[in-house]
Motif scaffolding. Structure first.
Motif, PDB file in Angstrom:
ATOM      1  N   LEU A   1     -40.274 -10.474  36.175  1.00  0.00           N
ATOM      2  CA  LEU A   1     -38.873 -10.048  36.112  1.00  0.00           C
ATOM      3  C   LEU A   1     -38.656  -9.138  34.904  1.00  0.00           C
ATOM      4  O   LEU A   1     -37.977  -8.111  34.991  1.00  0.00           O
ATOM      5  CB  LEU A   1     -37.951 -11.272  36.010  1.00  0.00           C
ATOM      6  N   SER A   2     -39.248  -9.511  33.789  1.00  0.00           N
ATOM      7  CA  SER A   2     -39.112  -8.680  32.590  1.00  0.00           C
ATOM      8  C   SER A   2     -39.712  -7.301  32.822  1.00  0.00           C
ATOM      9  O   SER A   2     -39.156  -6.286  32.407  1.00  0.00           O
ATOM     10  CB  SER A   2     -39.790  -9.346  31.394  1.00  0.00           C
ATOM     11  N   LEU A   3     -40.858  -7.297  33.498  1.00  0.00           N
ATOM     12  CA  LEU A   3     -41.487  -6.005  33.795  1.00  0.00           C
ATOM     13  C   LEU A   3     -40.571  -5.163  34.684  1.00  0.00           C
ATOM     14  O   LEU A   3     -40.382  -3.972  34.443  1.00  0.00           O
ATOM     15  CB  LEU A   3     -42.837  -6.216  34.491  1.00  0.00           C
ATOM     16  N   ALA A   4     -39.980  -5.828  35.699  1.00  0.00           N
ATOM     17  CA  ALA A   4     -39.079  -5.109  36.606  1.00  0.00           C
ATOM     18  C   ALA A   4     -37.902  -4.535  35.832  1.00  0.00           C
ATOM     19  O   ALA A   4     -37.489  -3.384  36.050  1.00  0.00           O
ATOM     20  CB  ALA A   4     -38.594  -6.048  37.706  1.00  0.00           C
ATOM     21  N   CYS A   5     -37.347  -5.315  34.907  1.00  0.00           N
ATOM     22  CA  CYS A   5     -36.215  -4.834  34.110  1.00  0.00           C
ATOM     23  C   CYS A   5     -36.645  -3.667  33.224  1.00  0.00           C
ATOM     24  O   CYS A   5     -35.903  -2.694  33.063  1.00  0.00           O
ATOM     25  CB  CYS A   5     -35.653  -5.961  33.240  1.00  0.00           C
ATOM     26  N   ARG A   6     -37.839  -3.790  32.634  1.00  0.00           N
ATOM     27  CA  ARG A   6     -38.344  -2.690  31.792  1.00  0.00           C
ATOM     28  C   ARG A   6     -38.420  -1.402  32.598  1.00  0.00           C
ATOM     29  O   ARG A   6     -37.917  -0.354  32.187  1.00  0.00           O
ATOM     30  CB  ARG A   6     -39.758  -3.025  31.297  1.00  0.00           C
ATOM     31  N   LEU A   7     -39.074  -1.489  33.763  1.00  0.00           N
ATOM     32  CA  LEU A   7     -39.267  -0.291  34.581  1.00  0.00           C
ATOM     33  C   LEU A   7     -37.937   0.225  35.116  1.00  0.00           C
ATOM     34  O   LEU A   7     -37.692   1.430  35.145  1.00  0.00           O
ATOM     35  CB  LEU A   7     -40.222  -0.595  35.737  1.00  0.00           C
ATOM     36  N   GLY A   8     -37.071  -0.714  35.542  1.00  0.00           N
ATOM     37  CA  GLY A   8     -35.769  -0.323  36.086  1.00  0.00           C
ATOM     38  C   GLY A   8     -34.942   0.430  35.062  1.00  0.00           C
ATOM     39  O   GLY A   8     -34.449   1.535  35.317  1.00  0.00           O
ATOM     40  N   LEU A   9     -34.825  -0.152  33.880  1.00  0.00           N
ATOM     41  CA  LEU A   9     -34.008   0.468  32.835  1.00  0.00           C
ATOM     42  C   LEU A   9     -34.622   1.795  32.395  1.00  0.00           C
ATOM     43  O   LEU A   9     -33.909   2.777  32.166  1.00  0.00           O
ATOM     44  CB  LEU A   9     -33.861  -0.494  31.654  1.00  0.00           C
ATOM     45  N   ALA A  10     -35.954   1.826  32.322  1.00  0.00           N
ATOM     46  CA  ALA A  10     -36.626   3.073  31.917  1.00  0.00           C
ATOM     47  C   ALA A  10     -36.345   4.182  32.933  1.00  0.00           C
ATOM     48  O   ALA A  10     -36.042   5.322  32.557  1.00  0.00           O
ATOM     49  CB  ALA A  10     -38.124   2.840  31.782  1.00  0.00           C
ATOM     50  N   THR A  11     -36.403   3.839  34.210  1.00  0.00           N
ATOM     51  CA  THR A  11     -36.138   4.833  35.256  1.00  0.00           C
ATOM     52  C   THR A  11     -34.718   5.374  35.138  1.00  0.00           C
ATOM     53  O   THR A  11     -34.486   6.586  35.191  1.00  0.00           O
ATOM     54  CB  THR A  11     -36.323   4.196  36.652  1.00  0.00           C
ATOM     55  N   VAL A  12     -33.777   4.445  34.962  1.00  0.00           N
ATOM     56  CA  VAL A  12     -32.376   4.842  34.821  1.00  0.00           C
ATOM     57  C   VAL A  12     -32.204   5.794  33.641  1.00  0.00           C
ATOM     58  O   VAL A  12     -31.545   6.837  33.741  1.00  0.00           O
ATOM     59  CB  VAL A  12     -31.496   3.586  34.615  1.00  0.00           C
ATOM     60  N   LEU A  13     -32.839   5.452  32.528  1.00  0.00           N
ATOM     61  CA  LEU A  13     -32.696   6.277  31.322  1.00  0.00           C
ATOM     62  C   LEU A  13     -33.298   7.662  31.518  1.00  0.00           C
ATOM     63  O   LEU A  13     -32.741   8.663  31.070  1.00  0.00           O
ATOM     64  CB  LEU A  13     -33.358   5.577  30.123  1.00  0.00           C
ATOM     65  N   ILE A  14     -34.432   7.714  32.203  1.00  0.00           N
ATOM     66  CA  ILE A  14     -35.072   9.023  32.419  1.00  0.00           C
ATOM     67  C   ILE A  14     -34.197   9.891  33.329  1.00  0.00           C
ATOM     68  O   ILE A  14     -33.959  11.063  33.044  1.00  0.00           O
ATOM     69  CB  ILE A  14     -36.485   8.847  33.016  1.00  0.00           C
ATOM     70  N   ILE A  15     -33.692   9.290  34.407  1.00  0.00           N
ATOM     71  CA  ILE A  15     -32.813  10.063  35.306  1.00  0.00           C
ATOM     72  C   ILE A  15     -31.585  10.540  34.533  1.00  0.00           C
ATOM     73  O   ILE A  15     -31.170  11.695  34.632  1.00  0.00           O
ATOM     74  CB  ILE A  15     -32.382   9.200  36.519  1.00  0.00           C
ATOM     75  N   ALA A  16     -31.018   9.647  33.724  1.00  0.00           N
ATOM     76  CA  ALA A  16     -29.824   9.999  32.945  1.00  0.00           C
ATOM     77  C   ALA A  16     -30.116  11.166  32.008  1.00  0.00           C
ATOM     78  O   ALA A  16     -29.297  12.069  31.846  1.00  0.00           O
ATOM     79  CB  ALA A  16     -29.332   8.791  32.151  1.00  0.00           C
ATOM     80  N   ALA A  17     -31.293  11.148  31.402  1.00  0.00           N
ATOM     81  CA  ALA A  17     -31.631  12.203  30.430  1.00  0.00           C
ATOM     82  C   ALA A  17     -31.876  13.537  31.136  1.00  0.00           C
ATOM     83  O   ALA A  17     -31.377  14.578  30.713  1.00  0.00           O
ATOM     84  CB  ALA A  17     -32.857  11.798  29.625  1.00  0.00           C
TER      85      ALA A  17
END
Lengths: 170, 325
Positions: free
Chosen positions: A25-41
């Motif tokens: 779950l932690s890994l999923a959150c890491r990847l999920g949040l990272a993806t969101v941040l990259i798209i946002a940037a």
């Protein structure tokens, strides 16, 4: 003999299960949040777009808004990289959660002042028709992203993390 | 007794080890957080340097000559320059136009002064149909810029307007402000009074247009031709419809406000296909619309100008010459 074994198994199963699932779950959150941040940037490029989005909040003087417009997307990329690598996972997650709280505060302040703007979360930004504001959705989205960050901050132990190599959160 | 003492010292040793272990862990955490912080600083720092590397210094040099055109637009170029024509469509109330001006305004001045570009400023008012104060701000500022062009200081005044752009939901570009900024262009007394008069006159036209004429016309049109068709009409279409249905637009004739509305309507029909004018800011080089990444970065615009051939200004200079030089 048989009975006690069964008892032991049932007693430990819930925590075992959590211990198995949590890192993933932690890994999923890491990847999920990272993806969101990259798209946002990426969607905030070129900086002229993000500077405009920041100015629309009407909170900062020109030069400060310009600096935020240029550096915020870069900061989002850096944070995403830390989450992807699993470096200082707990702290990256916490900073991500705090960032979302700051974003929500910004949106709430725009709402409170009756501004009609796009949050500029994923590119865009600037003035919109008063009927077209989507503050509720933006805030709900940021709450979800913030929760991912908080999850990682509370349970930083996860597979495929540089932290493990360096001896943290094993 | 002896065993009690041994037990105590064992316990002490254990605590000591625990403490050391915790200290080591803390050190490790600090190190990792330090590395992470360094990564962040590096990415933000290098990224910022790259993104701003192409930002030229502020252009302080002399401006190329400004020539007022028949349609109220302004061409800034070295006399007799053969260079690409860069058309800039902007609305003074449009935040993205302000950003374009802040980012690339100086590049355009520099290229024009070097004779490497012919810059054609085409002010428009895409917000003229919006509710007050967005519409009135946009029109008042556009009319004032046109009045400044009469005195040969359009480019300087254009800068001042964008620098002070108000929030589009607040009354801004007031007549007092517009007059004050004109004084900052080192205008002479005679010019000042002429400019002031013009701004006051235009303000009345703008008020009548945005608060009485257009709301009544729009409401009537909404009833008679329906919201859907109305949504597809640009302002000049709506005015034409109004002229045939009892809404006499003659009070706009000869005013800079009317001229700005006409210029905006014409912009929508000037280009076709991919080059169609859709909104502001729009930047064209020799009639080709630039995409956002090209017009929105200094490097992009600079390279686009450098790689373009010579162009032709499509408008004619104002006949009477005025004092637009």
């Amino acid at each position: 003999m048989m009975d006690t074994q069964v008892d032991d198994a049932t007693a430990t199963r819930p925590s075992n299960r959590w211990e198995t699932i949590q890192p993933w779950l932690s890994l999923a959150c890491r990847l999920g949040l990272a993806t969101v941040l990259i798209i946002a940037a990426v969607t905030k490029f070129p900086p002229i777009v993000s500077v405009e989005a920041v100015e629309a909040y009407d909170l900062f003087p020109t030069e400060v808004a310009r600096l935020i417009g240029y550096t915020l997307p870069l900061f989002e990329i850096a944070l995403a990289l830390l989450l992807l690598l699993g470096l200082a996972t707990r702290y990256a997650g916490a900073v991500g959660a705090i960032l979302m709280v700051v974003f929500i505060a910004g949106i709430l302040s725009a709402m409170a002042r009756g501004l009609a703007i796009d949050c500029g979360c994923f590119g865009g930004g600037g003035q919109v028709d008063p009927e077209e504001t989507t503050y509720g959705i933006s805030i709900a989205r940021d709450v979800a992203f913030g929760a991912m960050g908080a999850f990682v901050a509370i349970w930083p132990r996860s597979p495929f993390a540089l932290d493990r190599v360096l001896g943290l959160f094993r | 007794m002896g065993s009690e003492a041994r037990k105590r010292s064992r316990e002490k040793l254990r605590q000591q080890r625990e403490k050391e272990k915790r200290a080591a862990q803390r050190k490790k955490t600090l190190l990792v957080v330090g590395i992470a912080a360094a990564v962040v600083v590096l990415i933000v720092g290098v990224g910022y340097a790259v993104l701003t590397a192409d930002r030229g210094d502020e252009y302080e040099g002399e401006l190329a000559g400004q020539t007022l055109q028949e349609d109220g637009s302004v061409v800034m170029a070295q006399e007799g320059a053969s260079a690409p024509v860069v058309e800039v469509y902007a609305d003074y109330q449009c935040p993205a136009c302000r950003q374009f001006e802040l980012l690339n305004g100086d590049l355009l001045k520099e290229r024009a002064a070097e004779g490497e570009a012919i810059v054609h400023y085409r002010p428009v008012s895409i917000f003229a149909q919006q509710p007050v104060p967005t519409s009135s701000n946009s029109l008042r500022a556009g009319a004032a810029a046109r009045a400044a062009a009469d005195h040969g200081v359009f480019v300087e005044y254009n800068d001042l307007l964008f620098e002070h752009q108000p929030n589009s939901e607040a009354e801004g570009y007031t007549t007092d402000e517009l007059k004050e900024w004109f004084r900052q262009t080192d205008a002479e007394d005679a010019q000042v009074s002429e400019f002031d008069e013009r701004v006051d006159a235009e303000n009345e036209v703008v008020t009548e247009f945005t608060e009485e004429f257009l709301p009544a016309l729009a409401a009537d049109a909404n009833e008679q031709i329906g919201e859907e068709t109305l949504g597809t009409m640009v302002l000049s279409d709506l005015l034409n419809w109004g002229a045939q249905n009892g809404y006499d637009p003659s009070f706009l004739e000869g005013t800079y406000t009317g001229e700005l509305i006409d210029a905006t309507g014409t912009a929508y029909t000037r280009y076709s296909g991919d080059n169609m004018f859709r909104g502001t800011p729009s930047v064209y080089i020799n009639g080709e619309l630039l995409d956002g990444n090209t017009a929105g970065t200094t490097r992009g615009l600079s390279e686009a100008i450098a790689s373009a051939g010579e162009g032709e200004v499509e408008t004619e200079p104002m006949g009477d010459g005025g004092d637009a030089d």
